[in-house]
Scaffold this active site. Sequence first.
Site, short mmCIF file in Angstrom:
data_model
loop_
_atom_site.label_atom_id
_atom_site.label_comp_id
_atom_site.label_asym_id
_atom_site.label_seq_id
_atom_site.Cartn_x
_atom_site.Cartn_y
_atom_site.Cartn_z
N ARG A 225 0.84 -1.21 0.00
CA ARG A 225 0.00 0.00 0.00
C ARG A 225 0.87 1.25 0.00
O ARG A 225 0.56 2.25 -0.66
CB ARG A 225 -0.91 -0.01 1.23
CG ARG A 225 -1.92 -1.13 1.26
CD ARG A 225 -2.69 -1.14 2.57
NE ARG A 225 -3.48 -2.37 2.68
CZ ARG A 225 -3.52 -3.17 3.72
NH1 ARG A 225 -2.80 -2.86 4.80
NH2 ARG A 225 -4.26 -4.25 3.74
N CYS A 352 -3.47 -13.17 -3.99
CA CYS A 352 -3.16 -13.68 -2.65
C CYS A 352 -3.34 -15.19 -2.57
O CYS A 352 -3.41 -15.75 -1.48
CB CYS A 352 -4.01 -12.98 -1.59
SG CYS A 352 -5.79 -13.22 -1.81
#
Length: 408
Positions: A225, A352
């Site tokens: 992020r 993921c």
Amino acid sequence: MKAERNYPVASVTKKAEASIKKGHPWVYDTEIKNVSGEWTNGCLTDVVSEKGSYLGTGFVSEKSKIRIRLLSTNANDKFDYDFYKRRIRYAVDYRRTVMGEDFSACRLVFGEADSLPGLTVDRYENLLVTQVLSYGMDMIKDVIFKALVEVLNEYSVKIDGIYERNDVAIRELEGLECYKGWYKADFVGIPASPLTEITENGIKYEVDVENGQKTGFFLDQKYNRLAVAKIAKGKRVLDCFTHTGSFALNAAMGGAEHVTAVDVSQTAIDKAKENAEKNGLTDRMDFLCTNVFDLLPELCKGKSPYDMIILDPPAFTKNRKTVSDAERGYKEINYRAMKLLPRGGYLATCSCSHFMDNGLFVKMLMSAASDAGVSLKLIEARRQSPDHPTLLNVPETDYLKFYLFQII
């Protein structure tokens, strides 16, 4: 000389022996040749080669295909309170070293990667959230939790409560019940609320350890992020699968001109709005509840209003049988994003799923780029944050792929 103990002994195949010697901690049911001694679910057992050489000691799981999860390959280990406390201390000391100021909100224990198979522990300030996924670990959780509280207290971290998120179906494969709730013991309290606040990358989030996904928050994308925030300044950003808005908030905090956060869940969108308000970012953000698979093709019909797109989907596959279907899903959203972005635009994309391995993910990206008629200039290739460590000899611990590209 092996430590004195009276454990059952499991003899394993040459294939399992080779795997253990390379550092992998699992023994499958089909790799066990014979067992001597009394073997009960969750007990410790010594593992030996066909010739009787000691290979390791681990937990038995009678209902799982992973029949033994190794705790140690040291014949002198005694599996007492001091042993488990040492393991916890190793894990905590590692996080204090690699996470620095982010130690207050991070994963403290990551199962096999910390030689504590089947155990996940996340820290959210003064709350711990645990998930126990193996029968043997469930049997000794009282010991583990006490050791956690004691070790953290030694570092002046007072734990107010431990919340158990054992509400995952995989526990049923171990013969364990599914439930969630506060852990009760005389060495830790029970907080009045399952809500707490954390700060990550300078952004405040309310974390609901009772009802939030996984253990309440996705900690593994922390520095990915931040990588997005560093290049978002002045850009119009579309954050797909925003969940509670973490990538979108980082982009806005990084100086994006405007960020649109999209998720199919209205609950997630509502939480993302709350987080934006908490951080004073609502003037540069808007929120849309819709299906990304419908939205991207629709946006492709017109001129793109975005020059940066973030794709952070949930795992499209959780087993090898559905990898082909997952690959098509990943390709669809990446192809659409590449078509939508202008030349010089930026794409952040990830997966993921462990079963969508890095080679397959890169192959998919190359195919999507070819079909979209673009080239991908690599800015960064990243993995999960270091509080979710990867063991090179245990590929199951390597699951998150994250790429930043410029479209040319």
